[in-house]
Design an enzyme around this catalytic site. Structure first.
Site, short mmCIF file in Angstrom:
data_model
loop_
_atom_site.label_atom_id
_atom_site.label_comp_id
_atom_site.label_asym_id
_atom_site.label_seq_id
_atom_site.Cartn_x
_atom_site.Cartn_y
_atom_site.Cartn_z
N CYS A 132 -4.98 5.44 -6.80
CA CYS A 132 -4.67 4.65 -8.00
C CYS A 132 -4.42 3.19 -7.62
O CYS A 132 -3.37 2.87 -7.08
CB CYS A 132 -3.43 5.25 -8.68
SG CYS A 132 -2.78 4.23 -10.01
N CYS A 135 -1.41 1.58 -9.40
CA CYS A 135 -0.09 1.95 -8.89
C CYS A 135 0.17 1.33 -7.51
O CYS A 135 1.24 0.78 -7.27
CB CYS A 135 0.05 3.47 -8.75
SG CYS A 135 -0.81 4.43 -9.98
N ASP A 136 -0.80 1.46 -6.61
CA ASP A 136 -0.55 1.13 -5.20
C ASP A 136 -1.16 -0.20 -4.76
O ASP A 136 -0.81 -0.70 -3.69
CB ASP A 136 -1.11 2.25 -4.31
CG ASP A 136 -0.51 3.60 -4.67
OD1 ASP A 136 0.68 3.62 -5.00
OD2 ASP A 136 -1.23 4.61 -4.62
#
Ligand code: NAP
Length: 303
Positions: A132, A135-136
């Protein structure tokens, strides 16, 4: 045991839309999600094809949809459904927190990230292996990463990572991308290098990812690439365990088969969103959620 007219399992774009429609129709409805509402929708960095918004992040749109849905429909997050049974004309749902019964069920369980299945992928999950970018990605600003995949997700997320300041290279197993043209154009505009015809052989490191071994699938040449991270976006697989438990008909790829009213082969079981396969688009998931809730309402009037 708490009883509802409709229980919606999965609160991604399809499930939340079903919740908005079901609640406004006056049916007592519960939405259950094993995580936070939103599903894979939370991971979409930005969308340019959702009507009404020239550009919006998945997380922002989920927040708006959630606010709207919970005005009329109950939402329980972080509550995974463990089993679903059909007896005495009711659906009995067991979660880790309780038991519920409903006259109708909408399955909007979505899909999960496909894995490469190569050595190092599991070992370095969260330590350089990511699924992701939204997200990261920020953790990799200024660092060198590979993005694996040739579809819309890989292209979109590669551009997102580049904009964060990552040194990103796309790796695709063929010599042409599956991604839509506008995303291919964005890859060019952002000067993102592409390694063609190549697959990942192994991910290596000490505590964190340090190298990724690629194999050219045409020449068999093997190369080792020093990177800080590897993002994998190679499609997804249906989350169909509950559908299987109920005996819902699936297509050969495991997606739920529905009619045009989102009805499945089991009376008063409907499906909406990515779990039905086909074009995985936010607007289509919403549309299916609305249709499923309206069909459920119609069918409940006949009991
Ligand atoms: P996808 O469209 O299924 O593409 C997966 C990509 O990964 C393909 O390029 C495929 O290669 C490659 N791949 C599959 N298995 C692989 C493996 N084992 N090793 C290496 N490469 C592999 O998946 P997606 O990009 O995640 O998109 C999922 C769905 O969401 C699609 O329907 C997509 O249209 C939709 N989506 C839409 C948007 C948008 O509209 N902007 C954005 C994101 C996603 P091949 O091409 O060789 O098969």
């Amino acid at each position: 045991m708490e009883e509802y007219d409709i229980i919606i399992i999965g609160a991604g774009p399809g499930g939340l839309t079903a919740g908005i429609y079901a609640g406004r129709q006056g049916t007592s409805t519960l939405m259950l999600d094993k995580g936070p509402a939103g599903g894979l929708g939370l991971e979409v960095p930005s969308m340019e094809n959702y009507p009404g918004y020239e550009m919006i992040a998945g997380m922002s749109l989920i927040n708006e949809m959630k606010k709207q849905a919970i005005k009329t429909t109950e939402l329980k997050q972080m509550e995974e459904v463990l089993s679903i049974k059909h007896h005495n004309d009711k659906f009995h749902i067991k979660t880790k927190n309780g038991e519920y019964a409903a006259d109708a069920v909408i399955l909007s369980t979505g899909s999960q990230h496909r894995k490469l299945g190569v050595p190092g992928e599991e070992e370095f999950l969260g330590r350089g292996v990511c699924y992701c970018a939204t997200c990261d990605g920020p953790l990799y600003a200024g660092k060198k990463v590979l993005m694996i995949g040739g579809g819309n997700s890989a292209a979109q997320e590669a551009v997102f990572l580049k904009n964060l300041g990552c040194d990103v290279t796309l790796v695709h197993r063929r010599d042409e991308l599956r991604a839509e043209q506008y995303l291919q154009d964005q890859l060019k505009e952002h000067d993102i290098d592409i390694i063609w015809d190549s697959g990942v052989e192994e991910i290596k490191g000490d505590n964190f990812v340090e190298t990724v071994t690629l194999k050219n699938l045409k020449t068999s040449e093997v190369t080792e690439h020093q990177v800080n991270g590897i993002f994998i976006a190679i499609g997804d697989e249906p989350m169909n365990q509950l559908a299987k438990e109920l005996g819902v008909d699936l297509d050969p790829s495991g997606y739920i088969i529905t009619d045009k009213f989102q009805r499945t082969n089991i009376p008063r079981v409907y499906a909406a969103g990515d779990i039905t396969g086909g074009f995985k688009q936010w607007v289509i998931a919403c549309s299916e959620g609305a249709v499923a809730a309206m069909a459920a309402y119609e069918d409940l009037q006949k009991i």
